[in-house]
Design a protein around this motif. Structure first.
Motif, PDB file in Angstrom:
ATOM      1  N   SER A  31      -9.520  -8.881   2.743  1.00 28.79           N
ATOM      2  CA  SER A  31      -8.391  -8.256   3.441  1.00 28.79           C
ATOM      3  C   SER A  31      -7.913  -6.975   2.769  1.00 28.79           C
ATOM      4  CB  SER A  31      -7.215  -9.248   3.527  1.00 28.79           C
ATOM      5  OG  SER A  31      -7.589 -10.422   4.218  1.00 28.79           O
ATOM      6  N   ILE A  32      -8.646  -6.514   1.762  1.00 27.58           N
ATOM      7  CA  ILE A  32      -8.227  -5.328   1.013  1.00 27.58           C
ATOM      8  C   ILE A  32      -8.794  -4.060   1.659  1.00 27.58           C
ATOM      9  CG2 ILE A  32      -8.528  -4.073  -1.169  1.00 27.58           C
ATOM     10  CD1 ILE A  32      -8.269  -6.696  -2.616  1.00 27.58           C
ATOM     11  N   GLU A  33      -7.946  -3.043   1.782  1.00 26.62           N
ATOM     12  CA  GLU A  33      -8.356  -1.722   2.250  1.00 26.62           C
ATOM     13  C   GLU A  33      -8.189  -0.733   1.103  1.00 26.62           C
ATOM     14  OE1 GLU A  33      -5.918  -0.776   5.570  1.00 26.62           O
ATOM     15  OE2 GLU A  33      -6.894  -2.215   6.913  1.00 26.62           O
ATOM     16  N   THR A  34      -9.056   0.265   1.048  1.00 25.58           N
ATOM     17  CA  THR A  34      -8.958   1.296   0.021  1.00 25.58           C
ATOM     18  C   THR A  34      -9.036   2.674   0.670  1.00 25.58           C
ATOM     19  OG1 THR A  34     -11.361   1.242  -0.343  1.00 25.58           O
ATOM     20  CG2 THR A  34      -9.993  -0.139  -1.779  1.00 25.58           C
ATOM     21  N   ARG A  35      -8.505   3.656  -0.041  1.00 30.08           N
ATOM     22  CA  ARG A  35      -8.574   5.036   0.445  1.00 30.08           C
ATOM     23  C   ARG A  35      -8.422   5.987  -0.737  1.00 30.08           C
ATOM     24  NH1 ARG A  35      -2.635   6.457   3.209  1.00 30.08           N
ATOM     25  NH2 ARG A  35      -1.443   6.523   1.253  1.00 30.08           N
ATOM     26  N   LEU A  36      -8.697   7.268  -0.500  1.00 32.22           N
ATOM     27  CA  LEU A  36      -8.456   8.317  -1.481  1.00 32.22           C
ATOM     28  C   LEU A  36      -7.213   9.087  -1.076  1.00 32.22           C
ATOM     29  CD1 LEU A  36     -12.006   9.792  -2.195  1.00 32.22           C
ATOM     30  CD2 LEU A  36     -10.819   7.933  -3.354  1.00 32.22           C
ATOM     31  N   PHE A  37      -6.335   9.328  -2.042  1.00 28.56           N
ATOM     32  CA  PHE A  37      -5.118  10.095  -1.771  1.00 28.56           C
ATOM     33  C   PHE A  37      -4.762  10.883  -3.022  1.00 28.56           C
ATOM     34  CE2 PHE A  37      -0.479  10.644  -1.423  1.00 28.56           C
ATOM     35  CZ  PHE A  37      -0.419  11.244  -0.168  1.00 28.56           C
ATOM     36  N   ASN A  38      -4.700  12.213  -2.872  1.00 24.52           N
ATOM     37  CA  ASN A  38      -4.410  13.090  -4.023  1.00 24.52           C
ATOM     38  C   ASN A  38      -5.358  12.815  -5.190  1.00 24.52           C
ATOM     39  OD1 ASN A  38      -2.320  14.417  -2.735  1.00 24.52           O
ATOM     40  ND2 ASN A  38      -0.732  13.062  -3.542  1.00 24.52           N
ATOM     41  N   CYS A  39      -6.624  12.649  -4.865  1.00 29.15           N
ATOM     42  CA  CYS A  39      -7.689  12.437  -5.851  1.00 29.15           C
ATOM     43  C   CYS A  39      -7.606  11.082  -6.545  1.00 29.15           C
ATOM     44  CB  CYS A  39      -7.698  13.547  -6.905  1.00 29.15           C
ATOM     45  SG  CYS A  39      -8.031  15.178  -6.225  1.00 29.15           S
ATOM     46  N   VAL A  85      -7.535   6.664  -6.208  1.00 27.49           N
ATOM     47  CA  VAL A  85      -7.912   5.516  -5.388  1.00 27.49           C
ATOM     48  C   VAL A  85      -6.659   4.688  -5.139  1.00 27.49           C
ATOM     49  CG1 VAL A  85      -9.306   3.423  -5.221  1.00 27.49           C
ATOM     50  CG2 VAL A  85     -10.235   5.462  -6.346  1.00 27.49           C
ATOM     51  N   GLU A  86      -6.432   4.342  -3.864  1.00 26.45           N
ATOM     52  CA  GLU A  86      -5.300   3.498  -3.514  1.00 26.45           C
ATOM     53  C   GLU A  86      -5.798   2.266  -2.766  1.00 26.45           C
ATOM     54  OE1 GLU A  86      -1.624   6.687  -3.163  1.00 26.45           O
ATOM     55  OE2 GLU A  86      -2.512   5.880  -1.324  1.00 26.45           O
ATOM     56  N   TRP A  87      -5.032   1.181  -2.854  1.00 24.23           N
ATOM     57  CA  TRP A  87      -5.415  -0.047  -2.178  1.00 24.23           C
ATOM     58  C   TRP A  87      -4.195  -0.712  -1.554  1.00 24.23           C
ATOM     59  CZ3 TRP A  87      -3.728  -5.060  -2.962  1.00 24.23           C
ATOM     60  CH2 TRP A  87      -2.870  -5.244  -4.058  1.00 24.23           C
ATOM     61  N   LYS A  88      -4.437  -1.564  -0.572  1.00 27.40           N
ATOM     62  CA  LYS A  88      -3.402  -2.401   0.020  1.00 27.40           C
ATOM     63  C   LYS A  88      -4.081  -3.521   0.802  1.00 27.40           C
ATOM     64  CE  LYS A  88      -2.564  -0.253   4.558  1.00 27.40           C
ATOM     65  NZ  LYS A  88      -2.720  -1.512   5.330  1.00 27.40           N
ATOM     66  N   TYR A  89      -3.307  -4.572   1.086  1.00 27.49           N
ATOM     67  CA  TYR A  89      -3.794  -5.592   1.994  1.00 27.49           C
ATOM     68  C   TYR A  89      -3.579  -5.104   3.429  1.00 27.49           C
ATOM     69  CZ  TYR A  89      -4.426  -8.945  -1.787  1.00 27.49           C
ATOM     70  OH  TYR A  89      -4.871  -9.588  -2.920  1.00 27.49           O
ATOM     71  N   GLU A  90      -4.490  -5.453   4.306  1.00 26.35           N
ATOM     72  CA  GLU A  90      -4.480  -4.899   5.645  1.00 26.35           C
ATOM     73  C   GLU A  90      -3.205  -5.190   6.437  1.00 26.35           C
ATOM     74  OE1 GLU A  90      -7.950  -6.549   7.384  1.00 26.35           O
ATOM     75  OE2 GLU A  90      -7.105  -8.560   7.652  1.00 26.35           O
ATOM     76  N   ASP A  91      -2.480  -6.273   6.079  1.00 27.84           N
ATOM     77  CA  ASP A  91      -1.251  -6.608   6.792  1.00 27.84           C
ATOM     78  C   ASP A  91      -0.010  -6.023   6.126  1.00 27.84           C
ATOM     79  OD1 ASP A  91      -1.420  -8.197   4.570  1.00 27.84           O
ATOM     80  OD2 ASP A  91      -0.616 -10.001   5.550  1.00 27.84           O
ATOM     81  N   LYS A  92      -0.208  -5.188   5.103  1.00 27.76           N
ATOM     82  CA  LYS A  92       0.896  -4.538   4.414  1.00 27.76           C
ATOM     83  C   LYS A  92       0.894  -3.038   4.705  1.00 27.76           C
ATOM     84  CE  LYS A  92       1.964  -8.429   2.395  1.00 27.76           C
ATOM     85  NZ  LYS A  92       3.183  -9.193   2.767  1.00 27.76           N
TER      86      LYS A  92
END
Length: 276
Positions: free
Chosen positions: A247-255, A257-264
């Motif tokens: 359920s974890i999603e990741t992305r790049l932001f301002n160089c 790595v960021e993560w969150k659970y998909e329902d958050k």
């Protein structure tokens, strides 16, 4: 090719940009107006197939391709549809008229004997070009794609050609140069590779799929920031140590790595220096 890549500054460049620059510098996929080319066309819903067209022009990062289609044989009241013009004079409705009464005729001109005998092999670009030069195939943007309608008012009726306001017909495509091929077989290979990839994904577990998406994010982060393999491993191990990796999603932001659970909603930044 290798020397060109070495001369590129790979830091802070994503893979797509590097690939584009390499192809441009190597003059790998240069096309000329009138060339017959192929590509892997996306029809949506996971449906892909080979499509062909004629190069209109090329820019540094795009090839503009006109769709080709059989010549338009439609006749409106015996007049070729491209020559038919909306009527200005209104006429009286015919005797015994009903809403089902046809007020114009739509017919088709016959194929010529040469057209019937012509063998078009879409796998051979030379036969496509020959069909175009003979007028059997035409650019799609030369074909009328609107409607023929009867405009009936109390002043009489007339036949008109109209393009509905909500109708937009696409008659060309713009593609990256490295996604355009000179042969049918190379475009077909891309189609087949996509189909194989779809089937491969069906065999993955939800956990394996999530890990693949995490890897993609981390690979981009490493390339863009010239990060070490050690820091990449730290972040990956940190993410995989959490519960419900599926359920974890990741992305790049301002160089970063960021993560969150998909329902958050809240994204959390990961500092590799703080990862154990």
């Amino acid at each position: 090719m290798t020397d060109v890549k070495k001369n590129l500054n790979l830091k802070n460049l994503d893979k797509l940009f590097v690939e584009r620059e390499v192809n441009i510098m190597c003059n790998k996929n240069r096309f000329h107006t009138g060339d017959i080319v192929y590509w892997c066309h996306n029809y949506g819903n996971g449906i892909y197939s080979v499509k062909y067209g004629m190069v209109d022009e090329q820019y540094s990062d795009a090839v503009v391709i006109d769709y080709l289609t059989p010549r338009d044989r439609r006749l409106i009241n015996g007049i070729p549809i491209n020559e038919f013009k909306s009527e200005e004079k209104r006429r009286k409705l015919p005797k015994d008229w009903t809403y089902n009464t046809p007020l114009y005729s739509l017919t088709y001109s016959d194929l010529t004997s040469k057209e019937i005998d012509f063998l078009l092999d879409i796998k051979k670009p030379e036969t496509i070009k020959e069909a175009y030069n003979k007028g059997y195939l035409v650019k799609d943007n030369t074909v009328f794609h609107g409607n023929i309608e009867t405009d009936i008012t109390k002043e009489g009726f007339r036949i008109v050609k109209k393009y509905p306001r909500d109708m937009h017909h696409i008659d060309h495509v713009s593609l990256y140069p490295w996604k355009v091929y000179r042969s049918y077989e190379k475009a077909l290979q891309e189609v087949n590779d996509l189909k194989k990839e779809f089937m491969r994904q069906t065999l993955l577990t939800d956990y394996e799929w999530s890990v693949e998406q995490i890897d993609k994010t981390l690979d981009r982060w490493k390339a863009q920031n010239d990060e070490s393999e050690e820091n990449l491993s730290k972040i990956k191990n940190f993410i995989l140590s959490m519960e419900n990796v599926e359920s974890i999603e990741t992305r790049l932001f301002n160089c970063n790595v960021e993560w969150k659970y998909e329902d958050k909603k809240r994204w959390n930044t990961i500092d590799p220096n703080l990862c154990q």
